[in-house]
Design an enzyme around this catalytic site. Sequence first.
Site, PDB file in Angstrom:
ATOM      1  N   SER A 170     -45.165 -73.492   4.820  1.00  0.00           N
ATOM      2  CA  SER A 170     -45.234 -74.652   3.932  1.00  0.00           C
ATOM      3  C   SER A 170     -46.066 -74.308   2.698  1.00  0.00           C
ATOM      4  O   SER A 170     -45.734 -73.378   1.964  1.00  0.00           O
ATOM      5  CB  SER A 170     -45.766 -75.866   4.689  1.00  0.00           C
ATOM      6  N   ASP A 273     -35.224 -80.350   6.786  1.00  0.00           N
ATOM      7  CA  ASP A 273     -36.370 -80.327   5.886  1.00  0.00           C
ATOM      8  C   ASP A 273     -35.905 -80.738   4.489  1.00  0.00           C
ATOM      9  O   ASP A 273     -35.004 -80.111   3.935  1.00  0.00           O
ATOM     10  CB  ASP A 273     -36.952 -78.912   5.848  1.00  0.00           C
ATOM     11  N   HIS A 303     -39.363 -80.176   8.837  1.00  0.00           N
ATOM     12  CA  HIS A 303     -40.492 -79.491   8.219  1.00  0.00           C
ATOM     13  C   HIS A 303     -41.669 -79.406   9.194  1.00  0.00           C
ATOM     14  O   HIS A 303     -42.127 -80.415   9.727  1.00  0.00           O
ATOM     15  CB  HIS A 303     -40.942 -80.217   6.945  1.00  0.00           C
TER      16      HIS A 303
END
Length: 330
Positions: A170, A273, A303
């Site tokens: 991320s 995501d 995600h």
Amino acid sequence: MSGAGEGEAEDISTVDNYQRLQIAPNPDGTITRLAKFPESPPTSDPKLPTPVLSKDIPINESKNTWVRIYLPRHALDHSSSSKLPLVVFYHGGGFILFSAASTIFHDYCVGFATDVPVIIASVEYRLAPEHRLPAAYEDATEALHWIKTTPDDWLRDHADLSNTFLMGISAGGNIAYHAALHADVDRLHPLKIHGLILQQPFFSGTQRSGSELRLANNPAFPLSCSDLMWDLSLPIGASRDHEYCNPTVGDGCKKLDRMAVGWRVLVTGWDGDPLIDRQIEVAKMLEENGVHVVCHFAEGGYHGVDIIDASKAEALFVVVKNFIFSQSAS
């Protein structure tokens, strides 16, 4: 700051996003982090029954940055000629949350170091908005220079610095990407970067992508939360088309030459995501600029699923292992 994109789905209110992220804004521009995420101490005693030893070492005490090193126990039985690849890891959290000590990332690194296997240096970097970008990038590159000069015995005796990978999930994937662009690779010897592992990397832009529109109110990571994280992280007054957020605009492509010389980049993502189209776009940009890119985009995830679902993490470890060791053999 970044405004709403034309045609995007209705966002959750800003107040709700602060609540969702469990943070509270302060008048001086800082935030109060209301959630106390569990943290795990390192385990450096070889007498304890753990597959991976770990320890924390300061990098820059004035910035309170440090690194947690993970050493697979079996490495202690290997000779110095059997050193393991080094992975420099940057944790996620939208630049504003979590720590290298957070249990969710500590456990992930333990599993990663065990299954692949590698030695991991997980970097504690400064968080926004108290330290807006590029502070995290500066800490990331400072960690690389620290690693190349440290007398630490675990890294000296067991890590192959000439076979180093930068990895992040991320926001950590974003940091790994920009650390690679900002690092003066000629001054890192004997540390040599062989590639990047960008796990669901955090990128965005002012023009909404198809997946951002389709998954704007995705419960795992609503788009409005992403926007708030960028608002708190980017330099004051910058939009989401700043190069830190959107590497496909401006002069971003001009900085890719160093990646095209012998580096490979693994980009991973999940169809659930909202950021997946961004990740695909960045992978395509890298390929078009001569970088050897390996993509692994899968179905049935969202995600952050890799650090929440152990089965997804283990499957990803196989992908990363193949990437690292095929790179080593090339």
